[in-house]
Scaffold this motif. Structure first.
Motif, mmCIF file in Angstrom:
data_model
loop_
_atom_site.group_PDB
_atom_site.id
_atom_site.type_symbol
_atom_site.label_atom_id
_atom_site.label_comp_id
_atom_site.label_asym_id
_atom_site.label_seq_id
_atom_site.Cartn_x
_atom_site.Cartn_y
_atom_site.Cartn_z
ATOM 1 N N TRP A 1 3.130 -10.090 26.487
ATOM 2 C CA TRP A 1 1.740 -10.516 25.915
ATOM 3 C C TRP A 1 1.498 -10.870 24.627
ATOM 4 C CZ3 TRP A 1 -2.613 -8.486 23.460
ATOM 5 C CH2 TRP A 1 -3.873 -9.444 23.455
ATOM 6 N N ARG B 1 4.051 -13.495 23.303
ATOM 7 C CA ARG B 1 3.540 -14.797 23.482
ATOM 8 C C ARG B 1 2.100 -15.007 22.709
ATOM 9 N NH1 ARG B 1 6.863 -18.811 25.166
ATOM 10 N NH2 ARG B 1 7.993 -18.048 26.932
ATOM 11 N N GLN C 1 -1.123 -15.456 24.949
ATOM 12 C CA GLN C 1 -1.176 -16.643 25.859
ATOM 13 C C GLN C 1 -1.078 -16.220 27.002
ATOM 14 O OE1 GLN C 1 1.187 -19.905 24.673
ATOM 15 N NE2 GLN C 1 0.584 -19.788 22.141
ATOM 16 N N TRP C 2 -1.950 -16.060 27.823
ATOM 17 C CA TRP C 2 -2.085 -15.487 29.210
ATOM 18 C C TRP C 2 -1.193 -16.128 30.142
ATOM 19 C CZ3 TRP C 2 -4.098 -10.997 29.263
ATOM 20 C CH2 TRP C 2 -5.296 -10.745 28.366
ATOM 21 N N ASP C 3 -1.198 -17.838 30.068
ATOM 22 C CA ASP C 3 -0.297 -18.140 31.234
ATOM 23 C C ASP C 3 1.130 -18.178 30.881
ATOM 24 O OD1 ASP C 3 -2.613 -19.435 32.479
ATOM 25 O OD2 ASP C 3 -2.731 -21.135 31.666
ATOM 26 N N ARG D 1 -1.790 -14.977 36.080
ATOM 27 C CA ARG D 1 -2.788 -14.548 34.925
ATOM 28 C C ARG D 1 -3.781 -13.522 34.870
ATOM 29 N NH1 ARG D 1 -4.273 -19.679 35.955
ATOM 30 N NH2 ARG D 1 -6.379 -20.034 36.116
#
Length: 592
Positions: free
Chosen positions: A534, A537, A540-542, A552
């Protein structure tokens, strides 16, 4: 030349006649000795001309004479003088035959020649030879002295010494590099002795060793074609240089006088007086303080001819100290704390030894080593010697200031001194091997290699304070990374991650993530891996969920559990930064 049997035979007053051993008359005679014992061997030292009347011998018995002559030859007797007209009117044939069989020179001594006359002749010849040796030694000393004080200095001295020895001579500096040799071809021969010079420098001074020929310390050394003597130079415990002399045979008395004279003269030229050293040290420290205080014009005026050329071009500032936790750091901690004072520019200004710091370097205050226990190498002194020697050979100025537990150096950018520092550091790195963690690298460090160095970017006199800060920053990074040398350019161009290779940082990271690791160990979820994905990224959840192969919503649930377990909000950027650094510090893939 010492007296020989031939010189005694040719002595007109002695009237000696040769009966056996004509081919060995050039053998030197160390002494003439009279003995009537049936077995004089226990009282022989070798090299004697034995004088006898055969009062206690059956000189006509071949067997007895055979045993007698063999014992004399085995004891190193070089000749036998037989008195005619005392017990025997002529030398018995049995003795002549035995002497011829063993190759022992046999001399007939006429009745009118007393043994005392032969002894006096040998003694006078030995004294004359010694006088010639001493005279030749004094003449060599005068010639070597004239050469030493001449314009060519050590080079001319080596040329005269090589001529006197009918061999070659070479001079090594304190770092073990060849600085002069005579004749010119001897430089190649001397370069092959670097390892022997290094071993000699590790011994307590004064020290000497023979390489090759008689007296060699190993079979490999004995295979060398010439005989080389290595002598340390210097009056203290630290070796200031090494003299090598190569000859085809062991040195005689006159040659030994010449070598001892050369050692004394080279010591005078290579080891400056303590007062001069302290004066230059004070001057260098004053120049450095003025530069750090933002007074380059005053610094240039004080530097004069000694250091003035150093300030006319870009230079590098170097700060070195013994590695933390090493044998060299403990002894310098107290003096290092006393060795700095605040300057006008806000930068810690070094103080020279002999100013506010103790007059003696801390390394010199320990116990005096014995011959069986060599003095431990001082890493700062070794580095300073290497840089000063390289600068001297290239004709460049270099400013070296011992600062308690530190060494501060100003050297021309791109010059020989900076190159010598890099080469010295590289050699230590090679000896340390392949250990990657700082603690492991320090554990693998040999005595004398416990060194860390920080090197600034090129700077001028106006930016000296900045260069000093850069060198200290590079030193700090070198200490944390377990490296010997770090340049400031490497600090600016590198990653911050190597700075996490610190036990305190790793302890903080382990403590911060411990609760998450304990949760994952129960099999109730993979919170650590989810947090890493997490954060990588940027929240960014997706994208993070796709990396993990989960939905997600599952990832959202896991992040809420992270917040609950840690009691901290992931919306806080400081929290996210600390967690990311903790993950990087404990990641097996990136751990230093």
């Amino acid at each position: 030349m010492p007296p020989t049997l031939a010189s005694l035979v040719h002595h007109t007053a002695l009237k000696l006649m040769v009966l056996a051993g004509e081919d060995r008359l050039e053998t030197p005679v160390r002494w003439a000795h009279v003995s009537e014992l049936a077995d004089p061997v226990p009282y022989m030292d070798g090299g004697e001309l034995l004088l006898i009347t055969a009062m206690q011998l059956r000189a006509e018995d071949p067997e007895e004479m055979g045993r007698y002559v063999r014992r004399l030859v085995g004891a190193g007797v070089v000749g036998l003088g037989f008195a005619i007209g005392v017990k025997y009117d002529e030398v018995p044939p049995a003795l002549v035959a035995a002497a011829k069989e063993e190759g022992l020179p046999l001399l007939a001594v006429p009745r009118r020649t007393p043994f005392i006359a032969i002894s006096k002749a040998v003694s006078a010849a030995i004294a004359a030879d010694q006088y010639r040796a001493v005279t030749a030694g004094f003449e060599a000393q005068r010639e070597l002295t004239r050469a030493a004080i001449g314009a060519e200095g050590p080079a001319a001295l080596l040329a005269r010494l090589a001529s006197h020895l009918d061999g070659w001579a070479a001079l090594y500096d304190a770092s073990g590099s060849v600085v002069a040799a005579a004749p010119d071809w001897a430089a190649r021969r001397a370069a092959r002795l670097t390892a022997d010079v290094e071993r000699l420098r590790a011994r307590p001074a004064p020290a000497s060793v023979v390489v090759g020929g008689d007296g060699a310390e190993s079979a490999a050394e004995a295979a060398v074609s010439d005989r080389v003597e290595l002598q340390t130079l210097g009056t203290g415990r630290r070796t200031r240089g090494v003299l090598a002399v190569g000859t085809g045979a062991p040195l005689g008395t006159a040659e030994r006088y010449a070598v001892h004279s050369a050692v004394a003269l080279l010591t005078l030229t290579t080891e400056r007086s303590r007062a001069l050293q302290e004066a230059e040290q004070r001057l260098g420290a004053a120049v450095l303080r003025m530069l750090l205080a933002g007074e380059p014009d005053h610094a240039r005026a004080v530097a004069g001819r000694l250091y003035g050329s150093l300030l006319d071009a870009p230079f590098r500032m170097l700060v070195a100290e013994a590695a933390p936790g090493s044998s060299g750091s403990a002894g310098t901690a107290a003096s290092g704390a006393k060795g700095t004072a605040s300057s006008a520019g806000g930068t810690a200004a070094p103080t020279a030894a002999g100013d506010d710091a103790p007059a003696e370097h801390p390394a010199d205050t320990g116990s005096i080593p014995t011959a069986a226990e060599p003095a431990a190498a001082d890493p700062l002194a070794t580095l300073g010697d290497a840089m000063e020697s390289a600068a001297a050979r290239s004709g460049e100025a270099v400013l070296v200031v011992p600062d308690g537990g530190r060494l501060i150096v100003l050297a021309p950018d791109g010059g020989a001194a900076v190159a010598a520092c890099a080469e010295h550091a590289g050699a230590i790195e090679n000896r340390r091997g392949t250990a990657t963690r700082p603690r492991e690298r320090l554990a693998a460090t040999a005595p004398g290699d416990d060194l860390v160095v920080g090197l600034s970017a090129p700077a001028g006199p106006i930016a000296a304070a900045t260069a000093y800060r850069q060198a200290e920053q590079a030193l700090s990074v070198a200490r944390r990374r377990g490296r010997v040398l770090v340049e400031h350019e490497q600090v600016a161009a590198g990653s911050v991650l190597p700075l996490l290779a610190d036990d305190a940082v790793r302890a903080f990271a382990d403590g911060m993530l411990r609760a998450l690791h304990e949760h994952d160990a129960t099999g109730r979820g993979d919170l650590v891996a989810s947090l890493r994905a997490w954060l990588s990224r940027h929240g960014q959840w997706d994208a993070a969920a796709a990396d993990l192969g989960v939905h997600r919503h599952t990832l959202r649930y896991r992040m809420r559990r992270v917040e609950e377990i840690l009691g901290r909000s992931l919306d806080d950027p400081d929290v996210r930064m600390e967690l990311w650094l903790a993950l990087k510090a404990t990641s097996p893939a990136t751990a230093p």
